[in-house]
Design a protein around this motif. Sequence first.
Motif, PDB file in Angstrom:
ATOM      1  N   TYR A  13       0.817  -1.216   0.000  1.00 41.69           N
ATOM      2  CA  TYR A  13       0.000   0.000   0.000  1.00 41.69           C
ATOM      3  C   TYR A  13       0.848   1.262   0.000  1.00 41.69           C
ATOM      4  O   TYR A  13       0.388   2.332   0.399  1.00 41.69           O
ATOM      5  CB  TYR A  13      -0.943   0.015   1.205  1.00 41.69           C
ATOM      6  CG  TYR A  13      -1.960  -1.108   1.184  1.00 41.69           C
ATOM      7  CD1 TYR A  13      -2.959  -1.126   0.213  1.00 41.69           C
ATOM      8  CD2 TYR A  13      -1.928  -2.128   2.122  1.00 41.69           C
ATOM      9  CE1 TYR A  13      -3.894  -2.150   0.177  1.00 41.69           C
ATOM     10  CE2 TYR A  13      -2.866  -3.157   2.098  1.00 41.69           C
ATOM     11  CZ  TYR A  13      -3.847  -3.161   1.123  1.00 41.69           C
ATOM     12  OH  TYR A  13      -4.776  -4.162   1.086  1.00 41.69           O
ATOM     13  N   TYR A  15       1.931   3.437  -2.137  1.00 41.36           N
ATOM     14  CA  TYR A  15       1.437   4.642  -2.815  1.00 41.36           C
ATOM     15  C   TYR A  15       0.413   5.379  -1.948  1.00 41.36           C
ATOM     16  O   TYR A  15       0.504   6.589  -1.755  1.00 41.36           O
ATOM     17  CB  TYR A  15       0.834   4.270  -4.169  1.00 41.36           C
ATOM     18  CG  TYR A  15       0.075   5.401  -4.812  1.00 41.36           C
ATOM     19  CD1 TYR A  15       0.753   6.463  -5.405  1.00 41.36           C
ATOM     20  CD2 TYR A  15      -1.317   5.431  -4.790  1.00 41.36           C
ATOM     21  CE1 TYR A  15       0.059   7.516  -5.975  1.00 41.36           C
ATOM     22  CE2 TYR A  15      -2.017   6.483  -5.359  1.00 41.36           C
ATOM     23  CZ  TYR A  15      -1.325   7.522  -5.950  1.00 41.36           C
ATOM     24  OH  TYR A  15      -2.008   8.574  -6.486  1.00 41.36           O
ATOM     25  N   PHE A  16      -0.541   4.620  -1.390  1.00 46.20           N
ATOM     26  CA  PHE A  16      -1.625   5.245  -0.645  1.00 46.20           C
ATOM     27  C   PHE A  16      -1.149   5.777   0.706  1.00 46.20           C
ATOM     28  O   PHE A  16      -1.466   6.893   1.096  1.00 46.20           O
ATOM     29  CB  PHE A  16      -2.779   4.250  -0.460  1.00 46.20           C
ATOM     30  CG  PHE A  16      -3.325   3.784  -1.769  1.00 46.20           C
ATOM     31  CD1 PHE A  16      -4.147   4.602  -2.518  1.00 46.20           C
ATOM     32  CD2 PHE A  16      -2.994   2.533  -2.278  1.00 46.20           C
ATOM     33  CE1 PHE A  16      -4.637   4.194  -3.746  1.00 46.20           C
ATOM     34  CE2 PHE A  16      -3.479   2.111  -3.504  1.00 46.20           C
ATOM     35  CZ  PHE A  16      -4.302   2.941  -4.245  1.00 46.20           C
ATOM     36  N   VAL A  17      -0.376   4.945   1.422  1.00 49.73           N
ATOM     37  CA  VAL A  17       0.086   5.355   2.754  1.00 49.73           C
ATOM     38  C   VAL A  17       1.020   6.562   2.645  1.00 49.73           C
ATOM     39  O   VAL A  17       0.823   7.577   3.329  1.00 49.73           O
ATOM     40  CB  VAL A  17       0.789   4.187   3.477  1.00 49.73           C
ATOM     41  CG1 VAL A  17       1.415   4.654   4.785  1.00 49.73           C
ATOM     42  CG2 VAL A  17      -0.199   3.058   3.738  1.00 49.73           C
ATOM     43  N   TRP A  18       2.010   6.485   1.752  1.00 46.48           N
ATOM     44  CA  TRP A  18       2.982   7.586   1.681  1.00 46.48           C
ATOM     45  C   TRP A  18       2.375   8.846   1.089  1.00 46.48           C
ATOM     46  O   TRP A  18       2.741   9.960   1.481  1.00 46.48           O
ATOM     47  CB  TRP A  18       4.245   7.162   0.934  1.00 46.48           C
ATOM     48  CG  TRP A  18       5.002   6.115   1.702  1.00 46.48           C
ATOM     49  CD1 TRP A  18       5.285   4.841   1.308  1.00 46.48           C
ATOM     50  CD2 TRP A  18       5.536   6.240   3.040  1.00 46.48           C
ATOM     51  NE1 TRP A  18       5.953   4.163   2.296  1.00 46.48           N
ATOM     52  CE2 TRP A  18       6.117   4.995   3.374  1.00 46.48           C
ATOM     53  CE3 TRP A  18       5.565   7.271   3.982  1.00 46.48           C
ATOM     54  CZ2 TRP A  18       6.730   4.760   4.598  1.00 46.48           C
ATOM     55  CZ3 TRP A  18       6.176   7.034   5.205  1.00 46.48           C
ATOM     56  CH2 TRP A  18       6.740   5.804   5.496  1.00 46.48           C
ATOM     57  N   SER A  19       1.435   8.703   0.156  1.00 44.17           N
ATOM     58  CA  SER A  19       0.754   9.897  -0.357  1.00 44.17           C
ATOM     59  C   SER A  19      -0.013  10.581   0.761  1.00 44.17           C
ATOM     60  O   SER A  19       0.040  11.795   0.908  1.00 44.17           O
ATOM     61  CB  SER A  19      -0.239   9.544  -1.469  1.00 44.17           C
ATOM     62  OG  SER A  19       0.384   8.850  -2.489  1.00 44.17           O
ATOM     63  N   ALA A  20      -0.756   9.791   1.544  1.00 42.79           N
ATOM     64  CA  ALA A  20      -1.575  10.364   2.612  1.00 42.79           C
ATOM     65  C   ALA A  20      -0.687  11.083   3.627  1.00 42.79           C
ATOM     66  O   ALA A  20      -0.942  12.248   3.973  1.00 42.79           O
ATOM     67  CB  ALA A  20      -2.389   9.266   3.292  1.00 42.79           C
ATOM     68  N   TYR A  21       0.380  10.397   4.094  1.00 36.65           N
ATOM     69  CA  TYR A  21       1.267  11.042   5.078  1.00 36.65           C
ATOM     70  C   TYR A  21       1.977  12.240   4.455  1.00 36.65           C
ATOM     71  O   TYR A  21       2.166  13.261   5.111  1.00 36.65           O
ATOM     72  CB  TYR A  21       2.274  10.023   5.639  1.00 36.65           C
ATOM     73  CG  TYR A  21       1.689   9.217   6.781  1.00 36.65           C
ATOM     74  CD1 TYR A  21       0.881   8.123   6.535  1.00 36.65           C
ATOM     75  CD2 TYR A  21       1.916   9.583   8.110  1.00 36.65           C
ATOM     76  CE1 TYR A  21       0.317   7.396   7.570  1.00 36.65           C
ATOM     77  CE2 TYR A  21       1.357   8.852   9.157  1.00 36.65           C
ATOM     78  CZ  TYR A  21       0.556   7.757   8.879  1.00 36.65           C
ATOM     79  OH  TYR A  21      -0.001   7.059   9.911  1.00 36.65           O
ATOM     80  N   VAL A  23       0.909  14.269   2.010  1.00 35.82           N
ATOM     81  CA  VAL A  23      -0.008  15.405   1.886  1.00 35.82           C
ATOM     82  C   VAL A  23      -0.196  16.084   3.243  1.00 35.82           C
ATOM     83  O   VAL A  23      -0.146  17.310   3.352  1.00 35.82           O
ATOM     84  CB  VAL A  23      -1.368  14.942   1.321  1.00 35.82           C
ATOM     85  CG1 VAL A  23      -2.418  16.028   1.467  1.00 35.82           C
ATOM     86  CG2 VAL A  23      -1.237  14.546  -0.137  1.00 35.82           C
ATOM     87  N   VAL A  24      -0.381  15.275   4.289  1.00 32.20           N
ATOM     88  CA  VAL A  24      -0.626  15.848   5.615  1.00 32.20           C
ATOM     89  C   VAL A  24       0.607  16.620   6.098  1.00 32.20           C
ATOM     90  O   VAL A  24       0.503  17.775   6.521  1.00 32.20           O
ATOM     91  CB  VAL A  24      -1.011  14.746   6.626  1.00 32.20           C
ATOM     92  CG1 VAL A  24      -0.979  15.283   8.053  1.00 32.20           C
ATOM     93  CG2 VAL A  24      -2.403  14.206   6.311  1.00 32.20           C
ATOM     94  N   ILE A  25       1.778  15.997   6.007  1.00 29.61           N
ATOM     95  CA  ILE A  25       2.978  16.641   6.541  1.00 29.61           C
ATOM     96  C   ILE A  25       3.311  17.914   5.757  1.00 29.61           C
ATOM     97  O   ILE A  25       3.583  18.963   6.343  1.00 29.61           O
ATOM     98  CB  ILE A  25       4.162  15.641   6.558  1.00 29.61           C
ATOM     99  CG1 ILE A  25       3.885  14.567   7.625  1.00 29.61           C
ATOM    100  CG2 ILE A  25       5.476  16.351   6.849  1.00 29.61           C
ATOM    101  CD1 ILE A  25       4.782  13.352   7.549  1.00 29.61           C
TER     102      ILE A  25
END
Lengths: 57, 248
Positions: A13, A15-21, A23-25
């Motif tokens: 996962y 792509y999804f996990v690192w994109s989400a973190y 974007v937030v950071i």
Amino acid sequence: MDLFADFLHMGGYAYFVWSAYGVVIVSLIAALVMTWRGLKAREREFEAVRRDRQSTP
Amino acid sequence: MHKYANPTDFMRLANSILPWAAIVTVALFLAGLPMALVVSPPDYQQGDAARIMYIHVPSAWMGLMIYGIMAANSAAFLIWRHPMATLIARASAPLGCMFTALCLITGMLWGKPMWGAYWVWDARLTSMLILQFLYIGYLALADAFEDSERGDKAAAVLALVGSVNLPIIHFSVNWWNTLHQPSILTMQGFTVSAAMLWPLFLMVGAFMAYYVCLLVLRLRIEILDAKIRNARRARAAAPVATATPQQV
């Protein structure tokens, strides 16, 4: 080294996990930087307005 | 509490909190991020994708909490003309807007691998999207008037009316059939294991402390904006001659 590769892989996962973190950071840091710059700009502006008023003949 | 209706007293308090809030923010992120990304176990169904929860849920809670703060301060402003209330509401709005957007984005990035779609028109997602529009509407309205007092009032009314959406978001997973998983915080306690709860709490704490830091900075901006406006107005209203007696 394998452990680190596993960590980056995130069980498939990545792509999804690192994109989400990511974007937030990035958002939290960007908001902090923008707010700080905005504050400094306001402080300069206020100083200018005040000086302007005092120097009125 | 009335003491803190005075912006000078309030800001003295707020500024003294700021360094502590900054330290807490950094400490909680330094503890929470490794817990969320490394230490916490992968979910037995969702695998490592479940790690998105540790940023998605705090973003959602912040979006809701900040809207609640905004609505309460809007009420205080409309009823008591509390001078700090409108500043707190105004300073909070862009932050709540950002957290709501982060909730939606991280939710989409979680939804794609789990549900097979970035977006579904489901009750929870739709009511959260409405919250996003309420924030955008508030921000647009607050600055739409030449006279900032009128903008404050219009935006405060919008914030209050929009607050009916908060319980709708909260109960949406119970009231309607939804894809979204139910709340982890229920009357019976928490429905996830301690190994996932700890990192979640650390991240929630980090997000809250971050909000406090940015709120204080944004309040300073709002107060400076008001001072600059007043100074300009005084200058425009007063003929040059009247400025001099004070100087003498």
